[in-house]
Write a protein that holds these residues in place. Structure first.
Motif, PDB file in Angstrom:
ATOM      1  N   LYS A 171       6.401   5.626 -15.572  1.00 24.28           N
ATOM      2  CA  LYS A 171       5.317   4.640 -15.739  1.00 24.28           C
ATOM      3  C   LYS A 171       5.819   3.400 -16.476  1.00 24.28           C
ATOM      4  CE  LYS A 171       2.679   7.515 -18.003  1.00 24.28           C
ATOM      5  NZ  LYS A 171       3.587   8.687 -18.024  1.00 24.28           N
ATOM      6  N   THR A 172       6.491   3.626 -17.601  1.00 22.50           N
ATOM      7  CA  THR A 172       7.015   2.503 -18.387  1.00 22.50           C
ATOM      8  C   THR A 172       8.100   1.767 -17.614  1.00 22.50           C
ATOM      9  OG1 THR A 172       6.546   3.664 -20.454  1.00 22.50           O
ATOM     10  CG2 THR A 172       8.132   1.859 -20.554  1.00 22.50           C
ATOM     11  N   TYR A 173       8.926   2.517 -16.922  1.00 23.62           N
ATOM     12  CA  TYR A 173      10.010   1.909 -16.140  1.00 23.62           C
ATOM     13  C   TYR A 173       9.435   0.977 -15.077  1.00 23.62           C
ATOM     14  CZ  TYR A 173      14.525   1.623 -13.746  1.00 23.62           C
ATOM     15  OH  TYR A 173      15.699   1.176 -13.195  1.00 23.62           O
ATOM     16  N   LEU A 174       8.361   1.403 -14.430  1.00 22.20           N
ATOM     17  CA  LEU A 174       7.739   0.568 -13.398  1.00 22.20           C
ATOM     18  C   LEU A 174       7.170  -0.708 -14.003  1.00 22.20           C
ATOM     19  CD1 LEU A 174       5.613   1.808 -10.446  1.00 22.20           C
ATOM     20  CD2 LEU A 174       4.848  -0.163 -11.756  1.00 22.20           C
ATOM     21  N   LEU A 175       6.511  -0.581 -15.141  1.00 21.05           N
ATOM     22  CA  LEU A 175       5.965  -1.770 -15.799  1.00 21.05           C
ATOM     23  C   LEU A 175       7.084  -2.697 -16.278  1.00 21.05           C
ATOM     24  CD1 LEU A 175       3.076  -0.059 -17.776  1.00 21.05           C
ATOM     25  CD2 LEU A 175       2.823  -1.695 -15.894  1.00 21.05           C
ATOM     26  N   GLY A 176       8.196  -2.101 -16.719  1.00 23.18           N
ATOM     27  CA  GLY A 176       9.349  -2.919 -17.100  1.00 23.18           C
ATOM     28  C   GLY A 176       9.939  -3.650 -15.914  1.00 23.18           C
ATOM     29  N   ALA A 177       9.994  -2.978 -14.767  1.00 19.81           N
ATOM     30  CA  ALA A 177      10.486  -3.619 -13.544  1.00 19.81           C
ATOM     31  C   ALA A 177       9.600  -4.789 -13.157  1.00 19.81           C
ATOM     32  CB  ALA A 177      10.558  -2.590 -12.417  1.00 19.81           C
ATOM     33  N   MET A 178       8.292  -4.602 -13.300  1.00 17.21           N
ATOM     34  CA  MET A 178       7.356  -5.691 -13.008  1.00 17.21           C
ATOM     35  C   MET A 178       7.579  -6.867 -13.961  1.00 17.21           C
ATOM     36  SD  MET A 178       3.184  -5.634 -13.061  1.00 17.21           S
ATOM     37  CE  MET A 178       3.179  -5.706 -14.871  1.00 17.21           C
ATOM     38  N   ALA A 179       7.790  -6.560 -15.247  1.00 16.04           N
ATOM     39  CA  ALA A 179       8.033  -7.618 -16.236  1.00 16.04           C
ATOM     40  C   ALA A 179       9.309  -8.378 -15.909  1.00 16.04           C
ATOM     41  CB  ALA A 179       8.121  -7.010 -17.633  1.00 16.04           C
TER      42      ALA A 179
ATOM     43  N   ASN B  40      14.384  -1.059  -6.830  1.00 15.08           N
ATOM     44  CA  ASN B  40      15.255   0.090  -7.075  1.00 15.08           C
ATOM     45  C   ASN B  40      14.476   1.356  -7.415  1.00 15.08           C
ATOM     46  OD1 ASN B  40      17.555  -1.395  -6.648  1.00 15.08           O
ATOM     47  ND2 ASN B  40      17.856  -1.903  -8.792  1.00 15.08           N
ATOM     48  N   LEU B  41      13.166   1.272  -7.403  1.00 13.79           N
ATOM     49  CA  LEU B  41      12.349   2.409  -7.811  1.00 13.79           C
ATOM     50  C   LEU B  41      12.276   3.476  -6.730  1.00 13.79           C
ATOM     51  CD1 LEU B  41       9.335   0.645  -9.550  1.00 13.79           C
ATOM     52  CD2 LEU B  41      11.006   2.117 -10.647  1.00 13.79           C
ATOM     53  N   ASP B  42      12.295   4.734  -7.157  1.00 12.30           N
ATOM     54  CA  ASP B  42      12.030   5.850  -6.263  1.00 12.30           C
ATOM     55  C   ASP B  42      10.534   5.842  -5.978  1.00 12.30           C
ATOM     56  OD1 ASP B  42      11.711   8.205  -4.939  1.00 12.30           O
ATOM     57  OD2 ASP B  42      12.437   9.498  -6.552  1.00 12.30           O
ATOM     58  N   THR B  43      10.170   5.672  -4.737  1.00 13.46           N
ATOM     59  CA  THR B  43       8.755   5.478  -4.405  1.00 13.46           C
ATOM     60  C   THR B  43       7.961   6.776  -4.339  1.00 13.46           C
ATOM     61  OG1 THR B  43       9.267   5.534  -2.035  1.00 13.46           O
ATOM     62  CG2 THR B  43       9.269   3.378  -3.117  1.00 13.46           C
ATOM     63  N   ALA B  44       8.623   7.906  -4.279  1.00 12.65           N
ATOM     64  CA  ALA B  44       7.917   9.183  -4.119  1.00 12.65           C
ATOM     65  C   ALA B  44       6.932   9.420  -5.260  1.00 12.65           C
ATOM     66  CB  ALA B  44       8.929  10.328  -4.061  1.00 12.65           C
ATOM     67  N   GLY B  45       5.639   9.457  -4.916  1.00 10.18           N
ATOM     68  CA  GLY B  45       4.603   9.664  -5.916  1.00 10.18           C
ATOM     69  C   GLY B  45       4.191   8.404  -6.645  1.00 10.18           C
ATOM     70  N   ARG B  46       4.902   7.318  -6.387  1.00  4.63           N
ATOM     71  CA  ARG B  46       4.638   6.063  -7.099  1.00  4.63           C
ATOM     72  C   ARG B  46       4.193   4.949  -6.143  1.00  4.63           C
ATOM     73  NH1 ARG B  46       9.632   8.206  -8.751  1.00  4.63           N
ATOM     74  NH2 ARG B  46       9.576   9.138 -10.840  1.00  4.63           N
ATOM     75  N   GLU B  47       3.848   5.321  -4.926  1.00  6.19           N
ATOM     76  CA  GLU B  47       3.535   4.315  -3.903  1.00  6.19           C
ATOM     77  C   GLU B  47       2.406   3.383  -4.330  1.00  6.19           C
ATOM     78  OE1 GLU B  47       5.076   8.032  -1.821  1.00  6.19           O
ATOM     79  OE2 GLU B  47       3.636   7.557  -3.424  1.00  6.19           O
ATOM     80  N   ASP B  48       1.316   3.940  -4.832  1.00  7.74           N
ATOM     81  CA  ASP B  48       0.167   3.118  -5.217  1.00  7.74           C
ATOM     82  C   ASP B  48       0.517   2.170  -6.362  1.00  7.74           C
ATOM     83  OD1 ASP B  48      -1.299   4.389  -3.287  1.00  7.74           O
ATOM     84  OD2 ASP B  48      -2.393   5.697  -4.674  1.00  7.74           O
ATOM     85  N   ALA B  49       1.210   2.699  -7.362  1.00  7.76           N
ATOM     86  CA  ALA B  49       1.567   1.881  -8.523  1.00  7.76           C
ATOM     87  C   ALA B  49       2.549   0.793  -8.144  1.00  7.76           C
ATOM     88  CB  ALA B  49       2.153   2.769  -9.619  1.00  7.76           C
ATOM     89  N   LEU B  50       3.535   1.136  -7.326  1.00  7.48           N
ATOM     90  CA  LEU B  50       4.524   0.145  -6.904  1.00  7.48           C
ATOM     91  C   LEU B  50       3.871  -0.948  -6.063  1.00  7.48           C
ATOM     92  CD1 LEU B  50       7.437  -0.804  -6.770  1.00  7.48           C
ATOM     93  CD2 LEU B  50       7.804   0.760  -4.844  1.00  7.48           C
ATOM     94  N   GLY B  51       2.989  -0.530  -5.164  1.00  9.55           N
ATOM     95  CA  GLY B  51       2.285  -1.516  -4.343  1.00  9.55           C
ATOM     96  C   GLY B  51       1.428  -2.442  -5.189  1.00  9.55           C
ATOM     97  N   ALA B  52       0.765  -1.873  -6.197  1.00  8.98           N
ATOM     98  CA  ALA B  52      -0.071  -2.690  -7.086  1.00  8.98           C
ATOM     99  C   ALA B  52       0.767  -3.675  -7.881  1.00  8.98           C
ATOM    100  CB  ALA B  52      -0.855  -1.782  -8.031  1.00  8.98           C
ATOM    101  N   ALA B  53       1.943  -3.246  -8.329  1.00 15.56           N
ATOM    102  CA  ALA B  53       2.818  -4.123  -9.107  1.00 15.56           C
ATOM    103  C   ALA B  53       3.304  -5.292  -8.254  1.00 15.56           C
ATOM    104  CB  ALA B  53       4.004  -3.330  -9.649  1.00 15.56           C
TER     105      ALA B  53
END
Length: 313
Positions: free
Chosen positions: A169-177, A128-141
């Motif tokens: 940043k925190t939201y992405l890490l929470g999604a990964m968790a 559900n994440l907006d990927t704009a600007g977060r592509e590298d972090a989302l891919g890594a997660a």
């Protein structure tokens, strides 16, 4: 479990309503579920199982009716089921689908220990994440989740998310968790500024070491907003340094989020007591962080501003 048969006899005797006993027996006996059970298990039940088991049959019938009427029942969330027990009639209780789903959701949520985190964080999902600007972090997660699930005993390096305040940043890490929780993998997310205050309070109760032991060995650990805490050589060396050393030695996945880069964090941590230069100790801490995580810059719009805008539309 309360004695349904005793309660029923007390009800009949005390209120002079024994004349209704025959009607109750008739209703129970003609209940479709009761009839089906008696017929299906006729060869397993004793010849007088019905008379011996009338209290159990009444319990089943009565609880089933309460559930149908949405009334308070003996075991909320559970549905009665007739069973054969030693050739006699008995009642067991099985969780209803809603109960099973609720329990599963609660068990999954318990795998993510995230005190002091925003409410929307608990519903965060990678897809559900907006990927704009977060592509590298989302891919890594996503890559980490797949690799860790496939080989949990191998070492998998975490990452250090850096970027402006509020960009997710925190939201992405929470999604990964939350994604890891789906595979029964627990994650602890520590808000570092809050954790540092709690650790200082722990000095008074002599529980610092106990708290460190609780944190250092969790399967997946996230340091959220590292660098946002009040500068403290004690917290840096005796708390953060100890935890990071343990996780480096044990090769445990560790993640970070921060509003400052690794370079800036190193500079901030180099300030010791009374302004003295603690570069050596700061370098030691950063060597552990860099072993445990690689730096990834996160860009994008401020999620908080976007959420606030939507709420006013």
């Amino acid at each position: 479990m309360k004695n349904i048969g005793r309660d029923m006899n007390h009800y009949l005797d005390q209120n002079h309503r024994r004349e209704k006993y025959a009607d109750i027996i008739s209703r129970v006996k003609n209940d479709p579920d009761v009839r089906r059970f008696l017929y299906t298990n006729r060869n397993e039940l004793e010849p007088d199982a019905f008379s011996k088991g009338i209290a159990k049959l009444y319990e089943f019938f009565n609880e089933k009716e309460k559930i149908a009427k949405h009334e308070d029942n003996f075991a909320p969330g559970y549905f009665p089921r007739l069973i054969v027990n030693n050739h006699l009639i008995d009642v067991s209780y099985e969780p209803q689908p809603a109960k099973v789903a609720a329990d599963a959701a609660a068990a999954k949520a318990a795998l993510v220990d995230a005190a002091h985190m925003p409410k929307d964080f608990r519903n965060a999902r990678l897809d559900n994440l907006d990927t704009a600007g977060r592509e590298d972090a989302l891919g890594a997660a996503m890559k980490f989740v797949n690799a860790y699930v496939a080989n949990p005993k191998e070492y998998h390096q975490g990452f250090y998310l850096t970027g402006d305040y509020g960009i997710g940043k925190t939201y992405l890490l929470g999604a990964m968790a939350n994604e890891l929780a789906g595979y029964q993998i627990p994650t602890l997310i520590l808000h570092v500024p809050t954790f540092s205050v709690e650790m200082r309070d722990a000095i008074n109760s002599n529980t610092v070491l106990k708290r460190i032991r609780q944190v250092e060995g969790v399967p997946v650990l996230v340091f959220d907003d590292i660098g946002g805490e009040t500068a403290s050589p004690w917290f840096r060396d005796d708390v953060l340094g100890v935890i990071l050393q343990y996780r480096m030695q044990e090769r445990l996945p560790t993640f970070f989020s921060s509003n400052v880069t690794m370079q800036n964090l190193q500079e901030n941590m180099s300030i010791g007591r009374d302004g003295q230069d603690d570069s050596l100790k700061s370098n030691r801490i950063m060597a552990r962080i860099k072993f445990l995580a690689r730096e990834i810059e996160v860009r994008g719009k401020d999620r908080r501003e976007e959420i606030a805008r939507r709420s006013t539309e």
